[in-house]
Every structure is written in structure tokens, then in C-alpha cells.
Design a protein around this motif. Structure first.
Motif, PDB file in Angstrom:
ATOM      1  N   SER A  23       0.826  -1.210   0.000  1.00  0.00           N
ATOM      2  CA  SER A  23       0.000   0.000   0.000  1.00  0.00           C
ATOM      3  C   SER A  23       0.857   1.256   0.000  1.00  0.00           C
ATOM      4  N   HIS A  24       1.995   1.205   0.700  1.00  0.00           N
ATOM      5  CA  HIS A  24       2.860   2.380   0.747  1.00  0.00           C
ATOM      6  C   HIS A  24       3.627   2.574  -0.547  1.00  0.00           C
ATOM      7  N   GLN A  25       4.191   1.500  -1.068  1.00  0.00           N
ATOM      8  CA  GLN A  25       5.021   1.610  -2.253  1.00  0.00           C
ATOM      9  C   GLN A  25       4.215   1.876  -3.520  1.00  0.00           C
ATOM     10  N   LEU A  26       2.986   1.412  -3.562  1.00  0.00           N
ATOM     11  CA  LEU A  26       2.171   1.604  -4.761  1.00  0.00           C
ATOM     12  C   LEU A  26       1.446   2.948  -4.767  1.00  0.00           C
ATOM     13  N   ARG A  27       1.373   3.572  -3.607  1.00  0.00           N
ATOM     14  CA  ARG A  27       0.632   4.825  -3.548  1.00  0.00           C
ATOM     15  C   ARG A  27       1.253   5.910  -4.420  1.00  0.00           C
ATOM     16  N   THR A  28       2.574   6.072  -4.341  1.00  0.00           N
ATOM     17  CA  THR A  28       3.235   7.125  -5.113  1.00  0.00           C
ATOM     18  C   THR A  28       3.141   6.902  -6.620  1.00  0.00           C
ATOM     19  N   PRO A  29       3.484   5.714  -7.161  1.00  0.00           N
ATOM     20  CA  PRO A  29       3.319   5.513  -8.608  1.00  0.00           C
ATOM     21  C   PRO A  29       1.877   5.679  -9.077  1.00  0.00           C
ATOM     22  N   LEU A  30       0.918   5.240  -8.253  1.00  0.00           N
ATOM     23  CA  LEU A  30      -0.482   5.396  -8.648  1.00  0.00           C
ATOM     24  C   LEU A  30      -0.886   6.866  -8.674  1.00  0.00           C
ATOM     25  N   THR A  31      -0.366   7.621  -7.691  1.00  0.00           N
ATOM     26  CA  THR A  31      -0.655   9.063  -7.682  1.00  0.00           C
ATOM     27  C   THR A  31      -0.060   9.739  -8.912  1.00  0.00           C
ATOM     28  N   ALA A  32       1.186   9.394  -9.236  1.00  0.00           N
ATOM     29  CA  ALA A  32       1.819   9.988 -10.421  1.00  0.00           C
ATOM     30  C   ALA A  32       1.080   9.589 -11.693  1.00  0.00           C
ATOM     31  N   THR A  64      -6.571  14.054 -19.932  1.00  0.00           N
ATOM     32  CA  THR A  64      -7.987  14.415 -20.070  1.00  0.00           C
ATOM     33  C   THR A  64      -8.196  15.916 -20.207  1.00  0.00           C
ATOM     34  N   LEU A  65      -7.244  16.720 -19.750  1.00  0.00           N
ATOM     35  CA  LEU A  65      -7.415  18.169 -19.779  1.00  0.00           C
ATOM     36  C   LEU A  65      -6.837  18.829 -21.022  1.00  0.00           C
ATOM     37  N   THR A  66      -6.118  18.092 -21.854  1.00  0.00           N
ATOM     38  CA  THR A  66      -5.495  18.690 -23.037  1.00  0.00           C
ATOM     39  C   THR A  66      -6.065  18.074 -24.301  1.00  0.00           C
ATOM     40  N   GLU A  67      -6.044  18.901 -25.364  1.00  0.00           N
ATOM     41  CA  GLU A  67      -6.477  18.407 -26.665  1.00  0.00           C
ATOM     42  C   GLU A  67      -5.316  18.351 -27.650  1.00  0.00           C
ATOM     43  N   ASP A  68      -4.126  18.749 -27.180  1.00  0.00           N
ATOM     44  CA  ASP A  68      -2.939  18.728 -28.034  1.00  0.00           C
ATOM     45  C   ASP A  68      -2.457  17.280 -28.164  1.00  0.00           C
ATOM     46  N   LEU A  69      -2.416  16.788 -29.407  1.00  0.00           N
ATOM     47  CA  LEU A  69      -2.051  15.397 -29.643  1.00  0.00           C
ATOM     48  C   LEU A  69      -0.635  15.100 -29.179  1.00  0.00           C
ATOM     49  N   SER A  70       0.273  16.035 -29.404  1.00  0.00           N
ATOM     50  CA  SER A  70       1.663  15.794 -28.987  1.00  0.00           C
ATOM     51  C   SER A  70       1.771  15.702 -27.465  1.00  0.00           C
ATOM     52  N   THR A  71       1.000  16.571 -26.771  1.00  0.00           N
ATOM     53  CA  THR A  71       1.003  16.518 -25.305  1.00  0.00           C
ATOM     54  C   THR A  71       0.411  15.209 -24.813  1.00  0.00           C
ATOM     55  N   VAL A  72      -0.661  14.752 -25.484  1.00  0.00           N
ATOM     56  CA  VAL A  72      -1.279  13.486 -25.112  1.00  0.00           C
ATOM     57  C   VAL A  72      -0.291  12.343 -25.270  1.00  0.00           C
ATOM     58  N   LYS A  73       0.447  12.348 -26.406  1.00  0.00           N
ATOM     59  CA  LYS A  73       1.430  11.293 -26.627  1.00  0.00           C
ATOM     60  C   LYS A  73       2.523  11.322 -25.560  1.00  0.00           C
ATOM     61  N   GLU A  74       2.967  12.561 -25.241  1.00  0.00           N
ATOM     62  CA  GLU A  74       4.039  12.691 -24.239  1.00  0.00           C
ATOM     63  C   GLU A  74       3.567  12.179 -22.887  1.00  0.00           C
ATOM     64  N   GLU A  75       2.365  12.624 -22.493  1.00  0.00           N
ATOM     65  CA  GLU A  75       1.843  12.189 -21.204  1.00  0.00           C
ATOM     66  C   GLU A  75       1.552  10.683 -21.200  1.00  0.00           C
ATOM     67  N   ALA A  76       1.078  10.153 -22.316  1.00  0.00           N
ATOM     68  CA  ALA A  76       0.815   8.716 -22.392  1.00  0.00           C
ATOM     69  C   ALA A  76       2.111   7.923 -22.260  1.00  0.00           C
ATOM     70  N   SER A 101      -2.065   8.808 -11.931  1.00  0.00           N
ATOM     71  CA  SER A 101      -3.328   9.535 -11.937  1.00  0.00           C
ATOM     72  C   SER A 101      -3.146  10.956 -12.432  1.00  0.00           C
ATOM     73  N   MET A 102      -2.049  11.601 -12.001  1.00  0.00           N
ATOM     74  CA  MET A 102      -1.787  12.965 -12.454  1.00  0.00           C
ATOM     75  C   MET A 102      -1.559  13.009 -13.958  1.00  0.00           C
ATOM     76  N   ARG A 103      -0.832  12.024 -14.520  1.00  0.00           N
ATOM     77  CA  ARG A 103      -0.594  11.988 -15.960  1.00  0.00           C
ATOM     78  C   ARG A 103      -1.898  11.790 -16.729  1.00  0.00           C
ATOM     79  N   LEU A 104      -2.730  10.925 -16.206  1.00  0.00           N
ATOM     80  CA  LEU A 104      -4.017  10.683 -16.867  1.00  0.00           C
ATOM     81  C   LEU A 104      -4.904  11.924 -16.806  1.00  0.00           C
ATOM     82  N   GLU A 105      -4.822  12.675 -15.698  1.00  0.00           N
ATOM     83  CA  GLU A 105      -5.579  13.919 -15.621  1.00  0.00           C
ATOM     84  C   GLU A 105      -5.077  14.925 -16.649  1.00  0.00           C
TER      85      GLU A 105
END
Length: 422
Positions: free
Chosen positions: A211-220, A229-241, A222-226
Motif C-alpha cells: 500500500s505504501h510503495q504503490l501509492r506514489t506511482p499510482l498518484t503519479a 484528459t485536460l489537453t487536446e494537443d495530440l503531442s502533449t497526449v502522446k508525451e503524457e501517455a 493519476s496525475m498523468r491521466l488527468e
């Protein structure tokens, strides 16, 4: 069990009493009868000798003169030629024991004793034997009760111990009973309790670490996935993906690392890697969280350092230190690299108040925390560092400085040494 033990003990005692008691009764009855016959014959001989001596002395023989020579139940008849028979005592009725003796003066002495006296003596003997048998039965029952209690009580305790193990309470009782077989069962149950306790501890530790070790990667992640969802720039989507996929790979590495450490905390896959890559990865991962907190995270020190270890494990150790600084520290967090001897050192420091004096070196113990946190982050980080042959230390309490020491020289494996010798 208690009832069966009492019944079996009582049955054994009754069989012994029946076998030996009947034999004893037969022997005693025969002995008493023989003794009575010998007594009557002895009385006849003694009385005949008395009569002989009085006849020779020309003394008058009367019943009163010889009355005190016989027992209370005995009867005697003295027949002297030419004289009337002399009777001493009361003639018994019924069955009698009789003995006749002829004297030297041709007189005849007959002594009788009622057989009822023998029966009375046999009855007294039987009464004594019966009393002894009853005492033996009572003693056997008491002994059986004691032994049943001695055996039944430990079995009850062992059953309770087994029930506790089944209900999830693995505390060993460590109680022994002085019976080798029962003590052996108690030893096995205590050993099982210790093994179950270790297994439960390992499972709880694995769950807490996961639970402790997985929390940080899951949070990161989640932030990338957010961000996606907030951008429409294809290059940004690819970078974040792409970054999200990296986070997924890190999650996979964390899970594999946790499973490996749960089986054997010393099994590592150490390789030579570039520290800069791991540090830059952590900076990129944690900068968004620090920006949200209004703080900064930077790196400095010697560049292009090579170290020996598992990159994923080193990343997890740095993530634990960085997260610790984010939660408990203050100001800018700095990651500094340097070289000391044959080791590469990564120092993580911040501008916060540091580690409280009452914690000191206990900061690496599980469940030890300066604030309301799990208290396992630094403990897990130290385990990961040691699994790769490194070490994690607190170099300074205020401001806080934690140092991760990694070897710069690959560790020679035993099979490599063997090939070198050959």
C-alpha cells in the motif's frame, strides 16, 4: 476419556482382587482348618501326658482338676480302664474336629472342638480380606481420578491452543505437563504457532509495504491521466501517455520487487546503471506535486556517476525520501550526488525543522513516525537499499540529510570466482 480411564483402572483392580483374593481365601481357609486340627491333636497329646503323670503319681483324676487345661470351646473324654469315663467341658453339637491319643497307662484321651469355631475364624479372615480389597478399590478410584485429571486437563489445554490457532491467535502457550507424549504435542503446536505468527507478520508487512510503495506511482499515474484528459494537443497526449506507460512499468517493477522481497529480502538483481537517469526521473515525477505545494525540488553534485544496484529499487528509495521531505519537511528539496571512496552517495535534504531529537536513529524502525503517517516508508527504503548491497543512513538531523550509499564496483558472483580459479 476421564470415565473410560476410571472404568479401565477399576476393572483391572477388580480382576486382580478376584484372582488373588479367591486364591487367598482358599489358602487361608485351608490353613485355618489345618491349624485347628493340629491344635486339637496337640491338646490331646498334652492332656494324655498330664493324665499319665497323675496316674503314675497315684493322684485322683477329676474333671475339676483338668478343667483349666482346655480352651473354652474344647471338649475332652478320658477313658481309663476299670474306671468311669471322665468328661471335661461341654460336648459340642454338630460337626466337630476330633483327635484321640492313647497314653502309656492304656488310657484314651479324646479331644473335640466344634467346627463352627473354624468357620468364625475363617469369617474374620474373609472380613479382613474384604476390607483390604475395598481399600484397594477406593485407592484405585482415587488414583484413576488423579491420573484422569492429569491427562484430561493437558488435553483440554492443547485443544484450546489448537482452537486459538484456528481462530487466528498464533501466540504460543509454552506450557508443559511433564508427560513426554503431551509435551511433544505442545512443542509441535508452539512451533506451528510461531510459524503462523511469522507468516501473518510477513503477510501484514507485505500488505503495508504494498500500500505504501504503490501509492506514489499510482498518484503519479493519476496525475498523468488527468493531464491527458485536460489537453487536446495530440503531442502533449502522446508525451503524457508515454510517461504514463513508464509509470505502469514502474508499478510492475514495484509489484515484482515486493513479491521478491516477501520471499527473500536479499534477492536482488544488481546491475551497473547511471544515477542521473534515476534522479531525473524522480525530479520529473515529483515536480508537479512540489509545485502544488509551492515548493521546489532540485539536483546538484557530481554528474554521470555509475552505481551498482537495481534501478527500480533505487528509484523507490529516492521516492520514499522525497515524499518524506514533502510531507514532513519544508522549503526546497535538494538531491546531491558525491563520491566517497568506492561508493556513490545520493543525499536528500530540505530546509525543514528536521528529525525530532526523541526519534533519532529510531526513524528507520517500522511504525515510528514524527507525525500522523504510517511510519513504514523509511523502513521499507532501508530494506530496499540493503537488499541491493547498499545502505541508507540519516547523516544529519537538522536540517535533515539522508544519504543513500551505493557501490560503484560490481560484486563478483561465486560462480565468476570459480571460473577465475579454473
Amino acid at each position: 476419556m476421564r470415565r473410560r480411564l476410571i472404568q479401565s483402572t477399576l476393572a483391572v483392580v477388580l480382576v486382580v482382587i478376584a484372582v488373588f483374593g479367591v486364591s487367598l481365601v482358599i489358602v487361608e481357609t485351608r490353613t485355618i482348618s489345618e491349624s485347628a486340627r493340629e491344635r486339637v491333636e496337640s491338646e490331646a497329646v498334652r492332656l494324655a501326658s498330664i493324665v499319665d503323670s497323675r496316674i503314675l503319681a497315684a493322684e485322683k483324676i477329676t474333671p475339676d482338676l483338668l478343667g483349666d487345661q482346655l480352651g473354652g470351646d474344647q471338649y475332652a473324654v478320658i477313658r481309663i480302664p476299670g474306671r468311669a469315663p471322665i468328661e471335661i467341658g461341654d460336648k459340642p453339637d454338630g460337626d466337630v474336629i476330633e483327635a484321640t491319643r492313647r497314653g502309656e497307662e492304656r488310657e484314651t484321651v479324646t479331644v473335640q472342638e466344634p467346627r463352627s469355631a473354624v468357620f468364625r475364624e475363617v469369617g474374620r479372615t474373609l472380613l479382613i480380606i474384604g476390607a483390604v480389597a475395598l481399600l484397594a478399590v477406593i485407592a484405585a478410584v482415587l488414583l484413576a481420578l488423579r491420573q484422569a485429571g492429569r491427562l484430561a486437563s493437558p488435553l483440554t489445554d492443547l485443544a484450546e491452543t489448537a482452537e486459538r490457532l484456528g481462530s487466528g491467535d498464533p501466540r504460543p502457550k509454552r506450557k508443559r505437563y511433564g508427560v513426554p507424549e503431551l509435551d511433544r504435542v505442545a512443542d509441535v503446536l508452539d512451533a506451528s504457532a510461531e510459524r503462523i505468527a511469522r507468516m501473518l507478520t510477513a503477510e501484514r508487512r507485505l500488505a503495508a509495504d504494498a500500500s505504501h510503495q504503490l501509492r506514489t506511482p499510482l498518484t503519479a499515474l493519476s496525475m498523468r491521466l488527468e493531464e491527458i484528459t485536460l489537453t487536446e494537443d495530440l503531442s502533449t497526449v502522446k508525451e503524457e501517455a508515454t510517461i504514463a506507460l513508464t509509470q505502469v512499468e514502474r508499478l510492475t517493477d514495484v509489484v515484482e520487487r515486493l513479491l521478491t522481497n516477501s520471499r527473500d529480502p536479499r534477492t536482488g538483481s544488481a546491475v551497473t546503471f547511471d544515477l542521473d537517469e534515476v534522479i531525473q526521473q524522480q525530479l520529473a515525477e515529483w515536480r508537479p506535486a512540489y509545485r502544488q505545494a509551492g515548493r521546489a525540488i532540485v539536483s546538484s553534485g557530481k554528474r554521470h556517476l555509475k552505481a551498482v544496484g537495481t534501478p527500480g529499487a533505487v528509484a523507490q528509495v529516492l521516492a520514499a525520501l522525497i515524499e518524506n521531505s514533502l510531507m514532513h519537511g519544508g522549503g526546497t528539496v535538494a538531491l546531491r550526488t558525491r563520491v566517497t571512496g568506492n561508493q556513490a552517495v545520493i543525499e536528500v535534504t530540505d530546509e525543514g525543522p528536521g528529525v525530532p531529537a526523541d526519534l533519532g536513529a529510531r526513524i528507520f524502525e517500522r511504525a515510528i513516525s514524527g507525525r500522523n503517517s504510517t511510519g513504514i516508508g523509511l523502513a521499507v527504503a532501508r530494506d530496499l537499499a540493503e537488499a541491493d548491497g547498499g545502505r541508507l543512513e540519516m547523516l544529519q538531523a537538522s536540517p535533515p540529510v539522508f544519504g543513500l550509499f551505493l557501490s560503484r564496483t560490481p560484486v563478483r558472483k561465486p560462480e565468476e570466482d570459480e571460473r577465475t580459479v579454473r
